[in-house]
Design a protein around this motif. Structure first.
Motif, PDB file in Angstrom:
ATOM      1  N   VAL A 206      39.476  31.933  30.654  1.00 17.76           N
ATOM      2  CA  VAL A 206      40.805  31.999  31.257  1.00 17.76           C
ATOM      3  C   VAL A 206      40.632  32.486  32.681  1.00 17.76           C
ATOM      4  CG1 VAL A 206      43.109  33.011  31.131  1.00 17.76           C
ATOM      5  CG2 VAL A 206      41.839  32.512  29.030  1.00 17.76           C
ATOM      6  N   SER A 207      40.928  31.633  33.653  1.00 19.67           N
ATOM      7  CA  SER A 207      40.733  31.967  35.056  1.00 19.67           C
ATOM      8  C   SER A 207      42.036  32.438  35.695  1.00 19.67           C
ATOM      9  CB  SER A 207      40.195  30.754  35.829  1.00 19.67           C
ATOM     10  OG  SER A 207      38.961  30.319  35.281  1.00 19.67           O
ATOM     11  N   ARG A 208      41.898  33.233  36.709  1.00 19.11           N
ATOM     12  CA  ARG A 208      43.050  33.708  37.467  1.00 19.11           C
ATOM     13  C   ARG A 208      43.613  32.559  38.304  1.00 19.11           C
ATOM     14  NH1 ARG A 208      44.916  38.606  39.637  1.00 19.11           N
ATOM     15  NH2 ARG A 208      45.832  38.418  41.709  1.00 19.11           N
ATOM     16  N   PRO A 209      44.934  32.344  38.339  1.00 18.94           N
ATOM     17  CA  PRO A 209      45.512  31.270  39.161  1.00 18.94           C
ATOM     18  C   PRO A 209      45.125  31.424  40.627  1.00 18.94           C
ATOM     19  CG  PRO A 209      47.151  32.152  37.639  1.00 18.94           C
ATOM     20  CD  PRO A 209      45.949  33.048  37.541  1.00 18.94           C
ATOM     21  N   LYS A 210      44.812  30.319  41.259  1.00 26.17           N
ATOM     22  CA  LYS A 210      44.341  30.360  42.648  1.00 26.17           C
ATOM     23  C   LYS A 210      45.391  30.901  43.612  1.00 26.17           C
ATOM     24  CE  LYS A 210      41.049  26.558  42.017  1.00 26.17           C
ATOM     25  NZ  LYS A 210      40.635  25.202  42.475  1.00 26.17           N
ATOM     26  N   ASP A 211      46.662  30.612  43.356  1.00 21.30           N
ATOM     27  CA  ASP A 211      47.710  31.034  44.277  1.00 21.30           C
ATOM     28  C   ASP A 211      48.297  32.394  43.929  1.00 21.30           C
ATOM     29  OD1 ASP A 211      48.767  30.164  41.927  1.00 21.30           O
ATOM     30  OD2 ASP A 211      50.469  29.118  42.809  1.00 21.30           O
ATOM     31  N   ALA A 212      47.697  33.103  42.974  1.00 26.20           N
ATOM     32  CA  ALA A 212      48.236  34.395  42.541  1.00 26.20           C
ATOM     33  C   ALA A 212      47.811  35.493  43.510  1.00 26.20           C
ATOM     34  CB  ALA A 212      47.746  34.732  41.138  1.00 26.20           C
ATOM     35  N   SER A 213      48.671  36.497  43.661  1.00 26.38           N
ATOM     36  CA  SER A 213      48.369  37.652  44.497  1.00 26.38           C
ATOM     37  C   SER A 213      48.767  38.908  43.756  1.00 26.38           C
ATOM     38  CB  SER A 213      49.125  37.571  45.828  1.00 26.38           C
ATOM     39  OG  SER A 213      50.527  37.559  45.608  1.00 26.38           O
ATOM     40  N   GLY A 214      47.948  39.953  43.882  1.00 28.98           N
ATOM     41  CA  GLY A 214      48.235  41.190  43.182  1.00 28.98           C
ATOM     42  C   GLY A 214      47.914  41.102  41.706  1.00 28.98           C
ATOM     43  N   PHE A 215      48.401  42.078  40.954  1.00 24.03           N
ATOM     44  CA  PHE A 215      48.113  42.122  39.531  1.00 24.03           C
ATOM     45  C   PHE A 215      48.992  41.152  38.766  1.00 24.03           C
ATOM     46  CE2 PHE A 215      49.251  43.747  35.317  1.00 24.03           C
ATOM     47  CZ  PHE A 215      47.998  43.783  34.722  1.00 24.03           C
ATOM     48  N   ILE A 216      48.372  40.373  37.871  1.00 23.78           N
ATOM     49  CA  ILE A 216      49.111  39.495  36.972  1.00 23.78           C
ATOM     50  C   ILE A 216      48.505  39.597  35.579  1.00 23.78           C
ATOM     51  CG2 ILE A 216      49.786  37.849  38.770  1.00 23.78           C
ATOM     52  CD1 ILE A 216      47.570  36.007  37.740  1.00 23.78           C
ATOM     53  N   VAL A 217      49.320  39.337  34.574  1.00 19.94           N
ATOM     54  CA  VAL A 217      48.855  39.352  33.192  1.00 19.94           C
ATOM     55  C   VAL A 217      48.376  37.952  32.829  1.00 19.94           C
ATOM     56  CG1 VAL A 217      49.485  39.756  30.795  1.00 19.94           C
ATOM     57  CG2 VAL A 217      50.450  41.204  32.590  1.00 19.94           C
ATOM     58  N   LEU A 218      47.087  37.844  32.495  1.00 15.66           N
ATOM     59  CA  LEU A 218      46.523  36.553  32.146  1.00 15.66           C
ATOM     60  C   LEU A 218      46.700  36.286  30.653  1.00 15.66           C
ATOM     61  CD1 LEU A 218      43.170  36.642  34.146  1.00 15.66           C
ATOM     62  CD2 LEU A 218      45.328  35.563  34.801  1.00 15.66           C
ATOM     63  N   PRO A 219      47.041  35.061  30.292  1.00 16.37           N
ATOM     64  CA  PRO A 219      47.165  34.726  28.859  1.00 16.37           C
ATOM     65  C   PRO A 219      45.859  35.016  28.120  1.00 16.37           C
ATOM     66  CG  PRO A 219      48.026  32.951  30.235  1.00 16.37           C
ATOM     67  CD  PRO A 219      47.342  33.915  31.153  1.00 16.37           C
ATOM     68  N   ARG A 220      45.991  35.568  26.917  1.00 12.71           N
ATOM     69  CA  ARG A 220      44.866  35.924  26.048  1.00 12.71           C
ATOM     70  C   ARG A 220      44.081  37.130  26.558  1.00 12.71           C
ATOM     71  NH1 ARG A 220      46.195  33.265  21.495  1.00 12.71           N
ATOM     72  NH2 ARG A 220      46.668  31.071  21.932  1.00 12.71           N
ATOM     73  N   ARG A 221      43.883  37.235  27.866  1.00 13.86           N
ATOM     74  CA  ARG A 221      43.035  38.281  28.414  1.00 13.86           C
ATOM     75  C   ARG A 221      43.683  39.658  28.330  1.00 13.86           C
ATOM     76  NH1 ARG A 221      38.797  38.420  28.154  1.00 13.86           N
ATOM     77  NH2 ARG A 221      38.366  39.624  30.014  1.00 13.86           N
ATOM     78  N   TRP A 222      45.000  39.729  28.316  1.00 11.23           N
ATOM     79  CA  TRP A 222      45.671  41.026  28.310  1.00 11.23           C
ATOM     80  C   TRP A 222      45.384  41.807  27.026  1.00 11.23           C
ATOM     81  CZ3 TRP A 222      49.191  42.184  24.481  1.00 11.23           C
ATOM     82  CH2 TRP A 222      49.666  41.113  23.716  1.00 11.23           C
ATOM     83  N   VAL A 223      45.020  41.102  25.966  1.00  9.73           N
ATOM     84  CA  VAL A 223      44.798  41.780  24.683  1.00  9.73           C
ATOM     85  C   VAL A 223      43.621  42.745  24.766  1.00  9.73           C
ATOM     86  CG1 VAL A 223      44.262  41.433  22.251  1.00  9.73           C
ATOM     87  CG2 VAL A 223      45.772  39.837  23.415  1.00  9.73           C
TER      88      VAL A 223
END
Length: 292
Positions: A206-223
């Protein structure tokens, strides 16, 4: 029996969960042996005290058994696999209470670098250039509800992909039913092919979205990130103090056991159909993941 006085001490309900899972005392076996001098409940309370407060073994309060006795039980139970069996039993029980199968088929993997104390030798520590940390790295596998399945401790200099081979090999031996492992981009590349070929495990990154900035909750990874947050509530794990990596893995597993016993006993004491208090929502056994 000593009086219960510390927040880390077990309740009667928690001890009822743990006691049947401990090995039979030597004096009760056919081979025989000397009766144990100290009650096992006091031994377990002392181990939980060290994990929760982060104190030195030699600094155990005087109302506990001698620290050498407590440390000896911790080491022997870890060496014979008892601690892992307790972890698996409790996680399976929580999953059944949630209406899931006792064994997970999908998991999440992640690592965490922590500084090492002066008690950690050079042979088991290293420098993580990415995190700029001189110490050890903890590798954790959890199910989709955040329940720990396996932990591996390595020098911090070891890359996630290299450590994952050993971790996933152990995971396949212990949990042959697992088919999917969710991971971040650090585990991408040749590891995905290797795991599929030799272990029949599917690694999905699960990769971080390219256009994202700052902290975001990634699907599956937050667990798995949430599980790390739970583990760090135990002050022993703010830094790695153990001389042997297997003891470090054992005390991390003890932190997971404490979380799970508290979760189970809270559910037992709650009336049927009574909602969980706000402070308990999102703890062990809860979450939005719906696979495995």
């Amino acid at each position: 029996m000593r009086q219960r006085r510390y927040p880390s001490d077990m309740t009667g309900a928690e001890w009822a969960l743990i006691e049947p899972l401990l090995p039979e005392p030597a004096c009760e076996t056919r081979a025989g042996g000397r009766p144990e001098k100290h009650p096992r409940r006091e031994i377990v309370d002392a181990i939980r005290y060290v994990v929760d407060t982060g104190c030195k073994w030699r600094a155990l309060p005087a109302d506990f058994p001698p620290w050498r006795t407590v440390w000896g039980f911790m080491a022997r139970w870890a060496a014979c696999g008892v601690i892992g069996q307790i972890r698996d039993h409790l996680s399976g029980r929580i999953r059944r209470e949630m209406g899931k199968g006792p064994r997970a088929v999908a998991t999440d993997i992640d690592s965490q670098s922590v500084k090492a104390a002066e008690t950690v030798g050079k042979d088991s520590r290293g420098y993580d250039a990415g995190k700029k940390i001189n110490g050890r790295k903890r590798h954790l596998v959890v199910d989709t509800r955040g329940l720990p399945l396996l932990v591996l401790v390595t020098p911090a200099s070891l890359t996630d992909r290299d450590a994952a081979k050993e971790l996933l090999f152990r995971l396949r031996l212990m949990h042959p039913e697992i088919t999917i492992v969710w991971a971040d981009s650090a585990y991408a590349g040749k590891l995905v092919t290797w795991a599929k070929k030799y272990l029949n495990l599917t690694i999905k990154t699960v990769s971080r979205p390219k256009d994202a900035s700052g902290f975001i909750v990634l699907p599956r990874r937050w667990v798995v990130e949430r599980t790390w947050a739970w583990m760090m509530h135990a002050r022993r794990h703010a830094r790695d103090h153990e001389r042997l990596v297997q003891h470090s893995e054992t005390l991390i597993t003890w932190a997971a056991i404490i979380l799970m016993t508290r979760r189970i006993t809270r559910r037992q004491s709650r009336r049927p159909n009574q909602p969980a208090p706000l402070g308990e929502r999102g703890k062990v056994g809860s979450g939005r993941a719906d696979v495995g």
